[in-house]
Write a protein that holds these residues in place. Structure first.
Motif, PDB file in Angstrom:
ATOM      1  N   ASN A 189       0.794  -1.216   0.000  1.00 24.55           N
ATOM      2  CA  ASN A 189       0.000   0.000   0.000  1.00 24.55           C
ATOM      3  C   ASN A 189       0.833   1.276   0.000  1.00 24.55           C
ATOM      4  OD1 ASN A 189       0.909  -0.145   2.593  1.00 24.55           O
ATOM      5  ND2 ASN A 189      -1.085  -0.240   3.555  1.00 24.55           N
ATOM      6  N   GLU A 190       1.998   1.225  -0.559  1.00 27.15           N
ATOM      7  CA  GLU A 190       2.805   2.427  -0.699  1.00 27.15           C
ATOM      8  C   GLU A 190       2.576   2.990  -2.104  1.00 27.15           C
ATOM      9  OE1 GLU A 190       7.441   3.298  -1.110  1.00 27.15           O
ATOM     10  OE2 GLU A 190       6.891   2.356   0.791  1.00 27.15           O
ATOM     11  N   ASN A 191       1.605   3.855  -2.229  1.00 29.79           N
ATOM     12  CA  ASN A 191       1.238   4.478  -3.502  1.00 29.79           C
ATOM     13  C   ASN A 191       0.720   3.474  -4.528  1.00 29.79           C
ATOM     14  OD1 ASN A 191       2.072   7.047  -2.556  1.00 29.79           O
ATOM     15  ND2 ASN A 191       4.175   6.508  -3.035  1.00 29.79           N
ATOM     16  N   GLU A 192       0.215   2.336  -4.085  1.00 28.39           N
ATOM     17  CA  GLU A 192      -0.352   1.333  -4.983  1.00 28.39           C
ATOM     18  C   GLU A 192      -1.818   1.142  -4.630  1.00 28.39           C
ATOM     19  OE1 GLU A 192       0.977  -0.354  -7.547  1.00 28.39           O
ATOM     20  OE2 GLU A 192       2.929   0.565  -7.273  1.00 28.39           O
TER      21      GLU A 192
ATOM     22  N   THR B  57       3.957  -7.176  -8.728  1.00 25.48           N
ATOM     23  CA  THR B  57       4.519  -7.425  -7.403  1.00 25.48           C
ATOM     24  C   THR B  57       6.036  -7.262  -7.419  1.00 25.48           C
ATOM     25  OG1 THR B  57       2.729  -8.977  -6.959  1.00 25.48           O
ATOM     26  CG2 THR B  57       4.653  -9.094  -5.523  1.00 25.48           C
ATOM     27  N   LEU B  58       6.691  -7.834  -8.414  1.00 23.42           N
ATOM     28  CA  LEU B  58       8.143  -7.720  -8.523  1.00 23.42           C
ATOM     29  C   LEU B  58       8.560  -6.268  -8.755  1.00 23.42           C
ATOM     30  CD1 LEU B  58      10.874  -9.081  -8.519  1.00 23.42           C
ATOM     31  CD2 LEU B  58      10.564  -9.541 -10.968  1.00 23.42           C
TER      32      LEU B  58
ATOM     33  N   ARG C 125      11.171  -1.285  -6.356  1.00 25.17           N
ATOM     34  CA  ARG C 125      11.206   0.167  -6.184  1.00 25.17           C
ATOM     35  C   ARG C 125      10.902   0.631  -4.764  1.00 25.17           C
ATOM     36  NH1 ARG C 125       6.443  -0.296  -9.262  1.00 25.17           N
ATOM     37  NH2 ARG C 125       4.616   0.326  -8.070  1.00 25.17           N
ATOM     38  N   THR C 126      10.722  -0.308  -3.834  1.00 22.89           N
ATOM     39  CA  THR C 126      10.437   0.073  -2.448  1.00 22.89           C
ATOM     40  C   THR C 126      11.531  -0.440  -1.517  1.00 22.89           C
ATOM     41  OG1 THR C 126       9.148  -1.915  -2.002  1.00 22.89           O
ATOM     42  CG2 THR C 126       7.950  -0.006  -2.896  1.00 22.89           C
TER      43      THR C 126
ATOM     44  N   TYR D  45       9.341 -18.857  -4.802  1.00 27.60           N
ATOM     45  CA  TYR D  45      10.546 -18.033  -4.838  1.00 27.60           C
ATOM     46  C   TYR D  45      10.665 -17.165  -3.599  1.00 27.60           C
ATOM     47  CZ  TYR D  45      10.488 -19.505  -9.662  1.00 27.60           C
ATOM     48  OH  TYR D  45      10.481 -20.264 -10.787  1.00 27.60           O
ATOM     49  N   TYR D  46      11.863 -17.128  -3.037  1.00 25.43           N
ATOM     50  CA  TYR D  46      12.214 -16.286  -1.904  1.00 25.43           C
ATOM     51  C   TYR D  46      13.224 -15.276  -2.437  1.00 25.43           C
ATOM     52  CZ  TYR D  46      14.122 -14.986   2.670  1.00 25.43           C
ATOM     53  OH  TYR D  46      14.518 -14.283   3.776  1.00 25.43           O
ATOM     54  N   LEU D  47      12.824 -14.024  -2.502  1.00 26.54           N
ATOM     55  CA  LEU D  47      13.671 -12.995  -3.116  1.00 26.54           C
ATOM     56  C   LEU D  47      14.148 -11.976  -2.101  1.00 26.54           C
ATOM     57  CD1 LEU D  47      11.374 -12.287  -6.190  1.00 26.54           C
ATOM     58  CD2 LEU D  47      13.345 -13.803  -6.116  1.00 26.54           C
ATOM     59  N   THR D  48      15.416 -11.620  -2.225  1.00 24.37           N
ATOM     60  CA  THR D  48      15.964 -10.478  -1.510  1.00 24.37           C
ATOM     61  C   THR D  48      16.531  -9.543  -2.570  1.00 24.37           C
ATOM     62  OG1 THR D  48      18.177 -11.403  -1.290  1.00 24.37           O
ATOM     63  CG2 THR D  48      16.584 -11.943   0.457  1.00 24.37           C
ATOM     64  N   LYS D  49      16.852  -8.351  -2.190  1.00 23.08           N
ATOM     65  CA  LYS D  49      17.407  -7.405  -3.169  1.00 23.08           C
ATOM     66  C   LYS D  49      18.738  -7.906  -3.718  1.00 23.08           C
ATOM     67  CE  LYS D  49      14.087  -4.462  -2.937  1.00 23.08           C
ATOM     68  NZ  LYS D  49      13.867  -3.120  -2.620  1.00 23.08           N
TER      69      LYS D  49
END
Length: 84
Positions: free
Chosen positions: A48-51, A60-61, A66-67, A77-81
């Motif tokens: 909910n950050e400007n979405e 989602t990706l 961008r956050t 899938y387990y994603l980190t930056k």
């Protein structure tokens, strides 16, 4: 803060029960989270950050990238930056 108070602090909209039989992938995620933290209750938050709403894996990706989110679990899938 004890486990009971930590759980009460996180719950504000209600609890959702997950069955291993009907949703084994999510049940395994919750179980593993519980083994790591001692509390089998990951916090599921809104995007909910400007979405208005995130509807697809692609949206989602894009939102994740961008956050300041730390981790994204999307299906299997387990994603980190660091690994995106």
């Amino acid at each position: 803060m004890d486990e009971h108070n930590r759980i009460l602090t996180a719950v504000h909209g209600g609890m959702v029960l997950v069955s291993r039989k009907t949703n084994p992938l999510y049940w395994d995620l919750i179980n593993t989270f519980g083994q790591c933290t001692g509390i089998p209750m990951p916090l599921n938050t809104s995007f909910n950050e400007n979405e208005i709403i995130v509807c697809t894996p692609e949206e989602t990706l894009a939102y994740f990238l961008r956050t300041d989110m730390d981790v994204l679990v999307l299906g299997r899938y387990y994603l980190t930056k660091k690994n995106v």
